[in-house]
Design an enzyme around this catalytic site. Structure first.
Site, PDB file in Angstrom:
ATOM      1  N   ASP A   1      56.653  40.844  24.631  1.00 44.75           N
ATOM      2  CA  ASP A   1      57.498  39.907  23.901  1.00 44.75           C
ATOM      3  C   ASP A   1      56.712  38.622  23.677  1.00 44.75           C
ATOM      4  O   ASP A   1      55.729  38.349  24.370  1.00 44.75           O
ATOM      5  CB  ASP A   1      58.829  39.636  24.603  1.00 44.75           C
ATOM      6  CG  ASP A   1      59.855  39.089  23.606  1.00 44.75           C
ATOM      7  OD1 ASP A   1      59.489  38.801  22.452  1.00 44.75           O
ATOM      8  OD2 ASP A   1      61.035  38.947  23.973  1.00 44.75           O
TER       9      ASP A   1
HETATM   10  C1  BGC Z   1      62.234  37.798  20.938  1.00 46.55           C
HETATM   11  C2  BGC Z   1      62.011  39.233  20.526  1.00 46.55           C
HETATM   12  C3  BGC Z   1      61.484  39.300  19.113  1.00 46.55           C
HETATM   13  C4  BGC Z   1      60.233  38.460  19.013  1.00 46.55           C
HETATM   14  C5  BGC Z   1      59.605  38.468  17.632  1.00 46.55           C
HETATM   15  C6  BGC Z   1      61.030  36.924  20.662  1.00 46.55           C
HETATM   16  O1  BGC Z   1      61.309  35.579  20.866  1.00 46.55           O
HETATM   17  O2  BGC Z   1      62.553  37.740  22.312  1.00 46.55           O
HETATM   18  O3  BGC Z   1      63.193  39.950  20.657  1.00 46.55           O
HETATM   19  O4  BGC Z   1      61.231  40.626  18.754  1.00 46.55           O
HETATM   20  O5  BGC Z   1      60.571  37.112  19.340  1.00 46.55           O
HETATM   21  O6  BGC Z   1      60.423  37.883  16.697  1.00 46.55           O
END
Ligand code: BGC
Length: 698
Positions: free
Chosen positions: A259
């Protein structure tokens, strides 16, 4: 030649820099009016083979995606195509109900259809990799990300995970899906996003990892690590959970993506010293693609040259990325895609409406609903004329193509006599004077939930409560509609003549609500998450583990049990609950036998009658209680459900096949099998069901 053979051949030609590049994900750029990219740096990196995946959340995805893809193919040495990735939580351009709502449909085939429609739109834009579905078990509505999840139950989440994977990874417009956030991210302490997750391995395996295991079985191509810790190790550095459990136990062989920033955050966890250390720990633990930390980009090559992490481990990760690129056909034709007309098409909007009709949950109704179109109706509340109905986590360019709730009712032929957009009591009373029914809308804006939107107060705003009370005191018939991405405290509204948990339903919300309120469609949604009676009782969910002193509702005032001494222990509305215009009567459960042999099965049946003049769909739910188990287990767990359509006054026999697999769980030693002994099977209309039968597994 297989994709693996092709990938191996290619790997042989790659420099260390190019290999690391395949594990690097960068945010995409935009093109200016002359079609020139606004990031020189990114283009240089692409040219040098230092980027494998682009995450694109921009204005015109397909144009920029194509530009970068052409650039990679024309300027980089090995001409390795880029993976274009995007978050697609409940749609790309056509927006479907938020996941907590779509889980209330208990309709896996329709959810699959919605995911397929999203995949078609993504495919038409060159996006072949999505960061969805989010399948974190969420038992705490203070956590803003409950909106993205299928709710509190492992089995339902597992069924939804499979449906999303099948839908995204469909044959005609295949988009790689990502199960996220592995795992336990939704169990953050206090419902505070990014906070600690304290959990033993057994609960992790049986409850929080269950949907991931199901998604892996369904063939999900990718898994995203959470921001949290498990057993005191950050997930992106957690070899036990990423390699031993995810890969070895569950058999996952796809991509692990971190993540955003979670590899880098190992420093602030005090688990890694610097970027270099983060890069080593992430690769060793099993992260293939670094999203947003840049630790692979800056340090992985150095760490490999220094021998701190082996090139074999790097090669394994790179091969996984290349195999997916070959499998997707990107090396053969990266520009092959569906026509743009598929985007925001009538066909997709139809699926959006079908699903939107199945998600709202009717919590209360004294008979005021359905509303005859001869009645005069008025609207009070901040969502009456608002277009903020889509929900969070969407980047659609069609945000203006949302019908307001009032327009939905007008278009459906209702006689709307007034609209009050706020909760000013005098104004509201005046506007509602001539109305037979007031549709009072409350809730949260889509800015109020989602990532980093933890709330400790889940009450509806005070002026709304006061206005509601004033209208009720004035003798008005009030139907309350909740527009929200999370369960809220609704105690002040239970005296509504009808109360509807409407959620954020996407582009077709207004039409769906109007059809349900008029009775053209019937309610069938059931809660995917408990609605608490107060914040102090959170986390509150049905599948509580058995206790030495469980709370016994029939003896609620006895002190020495798991209850609150100063207030409500029972939630407001339980998991699985939801009313309909039909009235379903359940008969007795019958079993085709009383003993199941190992490897065998039992069929549990029940007669259900629609004792009303209205056709309807009932979500029939099967729960099981393992009476004596090797580790302490939940009082009951959902193990099956069926949406059954029944004509007015019809009786139907509903069968559930209970296999040994449904009785299995992870034991203390990490092995998954069923205990011999007694089991109770419950069949009913919500998780409070008491109707049960006993059988034995021998
Ligand atoms: C979120 C994810 C997401 C990623 C990309 C992160 O802040 O926790 O769920 O896929 O950003 O947008």
């Amino acid at each position: 030649m297989t994709s693996l053979d092709r990938a191996k051949d290619l790997l042989k030609q790659m420099t260390l820099t190019e290999k690391v590049g395949q594990l690097v994900l960068r945010a995409g750029c935009n093109l200016d009016e002359q079609g020139v990219p606004d990031s020189v740096d990114l283009m240089k990196q692409i040219e040098e083979g230092k980027v494998g995946t682009i995450i694109q959340l921009p204005t015109d995805m397909s144009e920029t995606a194509d530009y970068m893809q052409h650039y990679a193919l024309e300027h980089s040495r090995l001409k390795i195509p880029l993976l274009i990735n995007s978050d697609m939580i409940h749609g790309l351009e056509t927006i479907f109900p938020v996941p907590i709502a779509s889980a209330c449909s208990f309709d896996t085939s329709l959810v699959e259809k919605s995911a397929k429609a999203s995949a078609e739109e993504a495919n038409a834009c060159g996006i072949r990799y999505t960061n969805a579905p989010m399948i974190d078990i969420s038992r705490d509505p203070r956590w803003g990300r409950i909106v993205e999840s299928p709710g509190e139950d492992s089995y339902l989440a597992g069924e939804m995970a499979k449906a999303f994977v099948r839908g995204f990874q469909n044959e005609d417009a295949y988009v790689m899906s990502t199960l996220k956030h592995y795992a336990g991210y939704g169990a953050c302490e206090g419902g505070r996003d990014y906070d600690v997750c304290e959990m033993c391995e057994n609960t992790m395996l049986n409850t929080y990892l269950y949907p991931f295991e199901q998604g892996v079985k369904a063939g999900a191509d990718s898994v995203m690590t959470g921001f949290n810790i498990i057993e005191n190790i950050p997930v992106s550095g957690n070899k036990k959970y990423l390699r031993d459990i995810l890969r070895d136990k569950f058999g996952f062989n796809g991509l692990v993506i971190s993540d955003a920033g979670s590899c880098f955050e190992m420093i602030s966890y005090g688990y890694a010293k610097d970027l270099y250390d983060c890069a080593v720990k992430s690769l060793v633990a099993g992260v293939d693609i670094d999203l947003g930390s840049d630790v692979y980009q800056f340090e992985l090559e150095n760490a490999i040259r220094d021998g701190k992490v082996s090139e074999e481990l790097l090669d394994e990760a790179v091969l996984r990325v290349l195999v997916k690129k070959f499998d997707l056909g990107l090396f053969d034709d990266p520009f092959k895609r569906l026509p743009k007309e598929t985007i925001f098409s009538d066909e997709h909007l139809k699926v959006a409406e079908e699903l939107a009709l199945e998600c709202p949950v009717l919590l209360e109704n004294n008979g005021i609903l359905p509303i005859a179109k001869t009645k005069k109706i008025a609207f009070v509340g901040e969502f009456s004329l608002s277009k903020d109905l889509l929900g969070c986590w969407q980047y659609s360019q069609h945000v203006d193509d949302v019908k307001t709730i009032v327009s939905g009712f007008v278009d459906d032929g209702f006689d709307v006599v007034g609209v009050c957009e706020d909760y000013d009591i005098n104004n509201a009373k005046k506007i509602c004077e001539k109305a037979d029914v007031v549709i009072f809308n409350i809730g949260e804006s889509s800015e109020s939930n989602g990532e980093a939107r933890s709330h400790h107060d889940l009450h509806v705003r005070n002026d709304a409560i006061n206005c509601f009370n004033a209208l009720k005191a004035a003798g008005k018939n009030v139907v309350t509609l909740v527009v929200s991405g999370r369960p809220m405290i609704l105690n002040e509204f239970v005296s509504s003549d009808a109360l509807v948990m409407g959620w954020n339903l996407g582009h077709k919300m207004a039409d769906a609500i109007a059809k349900l309120f008029s009775g053209e469609a019937n309610f069938s949604g059931k809660l995917s998450a408990t609605i608490p009676a107060c914040e102090g009782q959170i986390p509150v969910y049905y599948a509580k583990k058995k206790l030495g002193r469980p709370y016994v509702k029939s003896n609620a005032t006895w002190r020495f049990q798991a209850r609150y001494d100063d207030g409500l222990t029972d939630p407001a509305y339980v998991f699985g609950y939801g009313l309909s215009y039909s009235k379903f009567i359940y008969g007795e459960i019958t079993l085709d036998k009383e003993t199941m042999e190992k490897g065998g099965q039992i069929v549990a049946s029940i007669n259900i009658t629609n004792d009303s003049d209205c056709d309807g769909v009932e979500v029939v739910q099967l729960y099981i209680n393992d009476k004596v188990s090797e580790v302490v287990r939940p009082e009951k767990e959902l193990k099956g459900f069926k949406r059954i359509f029944m004509k007015a006054h019809e009786t139907k026999k509903v069968d559930f096949v209970i296999t040994e697999e449904k009785l299995q769980y992870y034991h203390f030693d990490g092995k998954c099998f069923a205990d011999s002994g007694e089991f109770e099977v419950f069949i009913g209309s919500d998780s409070n069901v008491e109707n049960k039968k006993l059988f034995i597994l021998r």
